[in-house]
Design an enzyme around this catalytic site. Sequence first.
Site, PDB file in Angstrom:
ATOM      1  N   HIS A   1      -3.244  -2.863  -4.533  1.00  0.00           N
ATOM      2  CA  HIS A   1      -2.524  -4.006  -4.807  1.00  0.00           C
ATOM      3  C   HIS A   1      -2.946  -5.374  -5.117  1.00  0.00           C
ATOM      4  O   HIS A   1      -4.278  -5.386  -4.651  1.00  0.00           O
ATOM      5  CB  HIS A   1      -1.358  -4.096  -3.976  1.00  0.00           C
ATOM      6  CG  HIS A   1      -1.485  -4.094  -2.600  1.00  0.00           C
ATOM      7  ND1 HIS A   1      -2.232  -5.366  -1.878  1.00  0.00           N
ATOM      8  CD2 HIS A   1      -1.553  -3.116  -1.652  1.00  0.00           C
ATOM      9  CE1 HIS A   1      -2.618  -5.177  -0.609  1.00  0.00           C
ATOM     10  NE2 HIS A   1      -2.250  -3.793  -0.728  1.00  0.00           N
TER      11      HIS A   1
ATOM     12  N   THR B   1       0.695  -1.195  -0.045  1.00  0.00           N
ATOM     13  CA  THR B   1       0.031  -0.052   0.184  1.00  0.00           C
ATOM     14  C   THR B   1       0.999   1.458  -0.048  1.00  0.00           C
ATOM     15  O   THR B   1       0.626   2.129  -0.765  1.00  0.00           O
ATOM     16  CB  THR B   1      -0.821  -0.024   1.206  1.00  0.00           C
ATOM     17  OG1 THR B   1      -1.945  -0.938   1.041  1.00  0.00           O
ATOM     18  CG2 THR B   1      -1.856   1.250   1.399  1.00  0.00           C
TER      19      THR B   1
END
Length: 699
Positions: free
Chosen positions: A481, A305
């Site tokens: 992601h 992140t």
Amino acid sequence: MKQLWQNIRAGLNTKFGFFLLITGLFWIKSVIAYQTKFNLGVQGNMQELILVLSPLGFAILLFGIGLYFRGKWSYWYMIIMDAILSTWLFSNILYYREFSDFITFNLIKGSGSASDNLGKSLMGIMRGTDFLVFLDVVVVIILLATRFIKIDTSKFKLLNAGVVSLLSIAVLGANLGMAYSNRSGLLTRTFDNNYIVKYLGLQSYTLYDGIKTYQNSNKKKEAKSSQLKPIRKFLNENKVSPDIQYKGVEKGKNVFVIHLESLQQFVIDKKWQGKEITPNLNKLYHDKNTLSFDNFFNQVGQGKTADAEMMLENSLYGLPEGAAMVTDGTTNTFQAAPAILGQKGYTTAAFHGDVPSFWNRDNAYKSFGYDYYFSKQYYDIKPGYVSGYGMKDKIFLRDSMQYIEQLPQPFYAKLITVSNHYPYLISKENTSIKPWDTGDSTVDPYVQTAHYLDQSIGELMQYLKKTGLDKKSVLMLYGDHYGISNNHKPAIAKILGIKGVTNYNLAMFQKVPFMIHAPGLKGGINHNYGGEIDVMPTLMNILGVKTKGTFEFGQDMTAKDFNQIVAFRDGGFVSKKYTKYGGDLYYTATGEQITDETEAQKKEIAKIQDYVNNSLTNSDKIINGDLLRFSDLDWFKKVNKADYDYKKANALEELKEAEKKNPTSLIQQNHGKSTLNKYKTDAPEVKQDEQKGSKTKDK
């Protein structure tokens, strides 16, 4: 046979015999772990041989040091060393299972910034067989404790100990020579930690990472402004012209950056048991005013992140090890989107329903130029409001609006959802879709948390419509992601409806949603191949904000001459024509593997690889050397971190003052009245609170 057994016993009762036993057991254990616990992509007899040899050199070296000690201290040293190395192997097995990578020193350094709920995550990752890495430690302790092996108190000759040390160096040298013969430039031209472990072993990798970390720490001291010149040259040579069609079409609009935690592109338009997984996002995805990208990839490394945020707001890649927001977010100079927009009249704010220090955000956001950072301390958190890595999405988004409505417009607001974060924790009362039936307990709840995330987005969209913010704002939604790691291949195959998972499938599995929505925006599905590094140039063009002279490694994805090269952090890539992933090469359009490259293909691929390597290397140079401190732009003022204060009392007071100076907030436009009554959620936790409140009033 009896005589042989007696000879073995006699040998084990010597210090050298014990050394051979503990070294041999550790070596065998390591080779088995490399083959069964990691996915190192070993191909051919040569690589198999190297893999078997790789743990031996350091095993001989480290355990051999014990031969220099006297008496029982020699045995204690070897046992403790075995326990330490086994713990390190065990830790890497757990980390690799979820992140397909190995632990680095920078990661350890930043672990305190991302450690919340780690226990729950580990419980989901661990397997019973993982603990077998400690079996040899237990065995040798039992053998000594039962006196099956007796401690040899005689002095071991220093000359013989020296010979063992020289032997370890010879084995390490042979290992390195074989590795370089199979992969030249292993330690100088690789971005993938898997290669280091595959060719040299885990201990060599740890040493390599330690040296690299030390070297990087010195780069800031040695950095010079002249280092920016070749980087500028590279960027100028690869510069594209922003798309005229989208230039400034949403100038002056608010910007909502909606962080869709761990959401992958494959869930868009996908149904499970006849039910859409993401109906609200599907609607947005196909809206005529939404510019959607179906070939948009996450490009994160270990920072996940944090890497995504670094790319989105700086157009700089995350580092090959650790998270740049943690290691460099406090000290480095940046030319970030919040600072740029802040100097163009925007109010900038980030929202996250967890502790402010997660990923070092409380410091990095100051470096990025965020005016406000609304973290966990700003919310009235009641029992049941938190799950996993922060506040539940429906409650978080609802409660964030109390601050959104106070922000002077135009504003740039980033909202970070977390409910779809591994290990996909969700209570029964929050589920409205059944789990998958892949048989993988880690993967199956993902569909439920993804559906819950989608519902929270639907509630937010309704609020924006009721308050009129939808007409005044640009919504940028992105998946940061992957959610399902590459180590869940059987589950991935079942979800995608394919027989076997290839590296091509895994590369395409890295796609995440990316959408830009605004009234009047010319929408449609854009098929260009792009990634998170390209977001900032694309958004800035749509907002009509010029960023001349900034060091951006991405390109406007709508540009006609956009190069469509997606660089992965490990040096792999996806381009319009070719895909390289896990060391394998494919045609991007068909997924057909390329095993024998033509001379023309070799030149094409080498050109793409050169661009990828230079992009990653130059970005790393900027971050590791803090080179942007040497970049002076006449239109951009460097961020002074001392200008920002995220303490709740101080920040709220500043917000009040900002509203007085610039009375353009939603609440001001609503004649000083709050709009929170227009936000509707079906979150059961909120309904329970409302019912309790009603009962209290009745009494």
